[in-house]
Design an enzyme around this catalytic site. Structure first.
Site, PDB file in Angstrom:
ATOM      1  CB  SER A 114       0.264 -11.074  29.725  1.00 52.89           C
ATOM      2  OG  SER A 114       0.166 -10.610  31.063  1.00 52.89           O
ATOM      3  CE1 TYR A 144       1.017 -16.382  31.687  1.00 53.08           C
ATOM      4  CE2 TYR A 144       1.585 -14.200  32.513  1.00 53.08           C
ATOM      5  CZ  TYR A 144       0.690 -15.052  31.889  1.00 53.08           C
ATOM      6  OH  TYR A 144      -0.523 -14.576  31.468  1.00 53.08           O
TER       7      TYR A 144
HETATM    8  P1  NAD Z   1      -8.087 -19.811  32.226  1.00 52.63           P
HETATM    9  O1  NAD Z   1      -7.462 -20.728  33.196  1.00 52.63           O
HETATM   10  O2  NAD Z   1      -9.544 -19.690  32.238  1.00 52.63           O
HETATM   11  O3  NAD Z   1      -7.667 -20.183  30.741  1.00 52.63           O
HETATM   12  C1  NAD Z   1      -6.441 -20.784  30.412  1.00 52.63           C
HETATM   13  C2  NAD Z   1      -6.775 -22.045  29.657  1.00 52.63           C
HETATM   14  O4  NAD Z   1      -5.579 -22.564  29.092  1.00 52.63           O
HETATM   15  C3  NAD Z   1      -7.331 -23.150  30.539  1.00 52.63           C
HETATM   16  O5  NAD Z   1      -8.720 -23.083  30.646  1.00 52.63           O
HETATM   17  C4  NAD Z   1      -6.882 -24.398  29.802  1.00 52.63           C
HETATM   18  O6  NAD Z   1      -7.958 -24.930  29.051  1.00 52.63           O
HETATM   19  C5  NAD Z   1      -5.819 -23.911  28.835  1.00 52.63           C
HETATM   20  N1  NAD Z   1      -4.618 -24.705  29.016  1.00 52.63           N
HETATM   21  C6  NAD Z   1      -3.647 -24.510  29.940  1.00 52.63           C
HETATM   22  N2  NAD Z   1      -2.731 -25.495  29.825  1.00 52.63           N
HETATM   23  C7  NAD Z   1      -3.152 -26.307  28.813  1.00 52.63           C
HETATM   24  C8  NAD Z   1      -2.632 -27.493  28.229  1.00 52.63           C
HETATM   25  N3  NAD Z   1      -1.474 -28.024  28.651  1.00 52.63           N
HETATM   26  N4  NAD Z   1      -3.334 -28.083  27.241  1.00 52.63           N
HETATM   27  C9  NAD Z   1      -4.500 -27.544  26.810  1.00 52.63           C
HETATM   28  N5  NAD Z   1      -5.031 -26.418  27.307  1.00 52.63           N
HETATM   29  C10 NAD Z   1      -4.355 -25.808  28.299  1.00 52.63           C
HETATM   30  O7  NAD Z   1      -7.398 -18.394  32.446  1.00 52.63           O
HETATM   31  P2  NAD Z   1      -7.362 -17.068  31.552  1.00 52.63           P
HETATM   32  O8  NAD Z   1      -6.859 -16.045  32.466  1.00 52.63           O
HETATM   33  O9  NAD Z   1      -8.621 -16.855  30.840  1.00 52.63           O
HETATM   34  O10 NAD Z   1      -6.191 -17.373  30.519  1.00 52.63           O
HETATM   35  C11 NAD Z   1      -6.329 -17.232  29.129  1.00 52.63           C
HETATM   36  C12 NAD Z   1      -5.103 -16.513  28.568  1.00 52.63           C
HETATM   37  O11 NAD Z   1      -5.087 -15.184  29.075  1.00 52.63           O
HETATM   38  C13 NAD Z   1      -3.763 -17.123  28.956  1.00 52.63           C
HETATM   39  O12 NAD Z   1      -2.893 -17.144  27.829  1.00 52.63           O
HETATM   40  C14 NAD Z   1      -3.241 -16.148  29.977  1.00 52.63           C
HETATM   41  O13 NAD Z   1      -1.822 -16.139  30.014  1.00 52.63           O
HETATM   42  C15 NAD Z   1      -3.786 -14.857  29.456  1.00 52.63           C
HETATM   43  N6  NAD Z   1      -3.804 -13.760  30.412  1.00 52.63           N
HETATM   44  C16 NAD Z   1      -4.571 -13.857  31.531  1.00 52.63           C
HETATM   45  C17 NAD Z   1      -4.566 -12.812  32.433  1.00 52.63           C
HETATM   46  C18 NAD Z   1      -5.383 -12.847  33.697  1.00 52.63           C
HETATM   47  O14 NAD Z   1      -5.180 -11.989  34.549  1.00 52.63           O
HETATM   48  N7  NAD Z   1      -6.285 -13.785  33.868  1.00 52.63           N
HETATM   49  C19 NAD Z   1      -3.775 -11.685  32.189  1.00 52.63           C
HETATM   50  C20 NAD Z   1      -3.022 -11.621  31.045  1.00 52.63           C
HETATM   51  C21 NAD Z   1      -3.035 -12.673  30.160  1.00 52.63           C
END
Ligand code: NAD
Ligand code: MG
Length: 287
Positions: free
Chosen positions: A179, A192
């Site tokens: 991130s 986080y």
């Molecule tokens: P999202 O909510 O669509 O995806 C995160 C997924 O993590 C969830 O769909 C869920 O299936 C899974 N998850 C969470 N806890 C879990 C558990 N205990 N057991 C099994 N699965 C679990 O959101 P996203 O933003 O697409 O996130 C994906 C990745 O991207 C994450 O690692 C997040 O930290 C990272 N990220 C997101 C952003 C943003 O702005 N959205 C920015 C930087 C990094």
């Protein structure tokens, strides 16, 4: 576009959040992503592949010729089914692996199940992640929250990676989701953000250890991306202005992340790329 045009409507969900409750609906590349055989015949496991960045990666991987297993929480079944539908429409096999990866046995079981149902494993995308930003101070963080953030983002990443290694061989790769928070941490996300800095650090060491086995290890560092994670974990006022503080002035869509993951997964395009973090941040620095 003006800031007003880039604002999101006020909205909140409970974690983990569902795609169907979001306004506007995120773009996962359903109508736009075109594959060109970059991942032909590969078999991938994408944790958190039901929604957001993970769904965009699953769709792109399938259109590039890969079969895809996705991990997700049981509450996210409707999102997982939708991702599987798109993978199937691309003519590839989708495997659904519901389970809470903060549980060690569940996390360790994912690579075995994926390999068994896909006939092997070539790419592991450690994408699942959790954050909680609805609090004022470090003093407000509960032990349950610390557990959930660290277990989802770090323990599970290590457990899944350990269990995947017996399936991965020469030419395979691991891609971790980092991130912008690893570089520009927000105080409201300090637990986080610390896990994302640790993921960058882990990526370097895993690349060093696994390089001699022909396994490449990289990370993608997204900026602010419009996914269920945001309305499920950020306060309403942050959701409305989400992404406006980037040089490009807007949040990114999950579809805009997929090409970075495809590049790093491709044994041909990224054959000499390992131990790096690829920023997709709307212009925020990743150094
Ligand atoms: P999202 O909510 O669509 O995806 C995160 C997924 O993590 C969830 O769909 C869920 O299936 C899974 N998850 C969470 N806890 C879990 C558990 N205990 N057991 C099994 N699965 C679990 O959101 P996203 O933003 O697409 O996130 C994906 C990745 O991207 C994450 O690692 C997040 O930290 C990272 N990220 C997101 C952003 C943003 O702005 N959205 C920015 C930087 C990094
Ligand atoms: Mg989800």
């Amino acid at each position: 576009m003006s800031a007003d045009e880039q604002s999101f409507p006020a909205q909140q969900q409970e974690p983990p959040g569902l795609t169907g409750a979001m306004t506007p609906t995120p773009d996962h590349g359903e109508e736009s992503y075109r594959g060109s055989g970059r991942l032909d015949g590969l078999r991938a496991l994408v944790t958190g592949g039901d929604s957001g960045i993970g769904r965009a990666v699953a769709i792109a991987f399938a259109r590039e010729g890969a079969d895809v297993a996705i991990g997700y929480l049981p509450d996210e079944e409707e999102d997982a089914q939708e991702t599987a539908r798109w993978v199937g429409e691309a003519g590839r096999k989708a495997v659904l692996l519901p389970g809470d990866i903060t549980d060690e046995a569940t996390a360790r079981s994912l690579p075995d199940q994926a390999a068994e149902q896909l006939g092997g494993l070539d790419v592991l995308v450690n994408n699942a992640g959790f954050q909680m930003a609805r609090r004022e101070s470090v003093e407000d963080i509960t032990t349950d929250e610390i557990d959930r953030v660290l277990k989802t983002n770090l323990y599970a990443l290590l457990w899944v990676t350990q269990a995947a290694l017996k399936h991965l061989g020469d030419g395979s790769s691991i891609i971790n989701n980092s991130s912008i928070q690893a570089y520009q941490p927000s105080s409201s996300l300090l637990d986080y953000a610390s896990t994302k800095a640790a993921i960058n650090n882990l990526t370097v060491n895993l690349a060093a250890e696994l390089g001699p086995r022909g396994i490449r290890v990289n990370a993608v560092a997204p900026g602010p991306i419009w996914t269920p994670l945001q309305p499920a974990t950020q306060p309403e006022e942050k959701v409305q202005k989400f992404g406006q503080d980037t040089p490009l002035g807007r949040a990114g869509q999950p579809a805009e992340l997929a090409p970075a993951f495809v590049f790093l997964a491709s044994p041909r395009d990224a054959s000499y790329v390992s131990g790096t973090v690829l920023g997709v941040t709307g212009g925020k620095p990743v150094f």
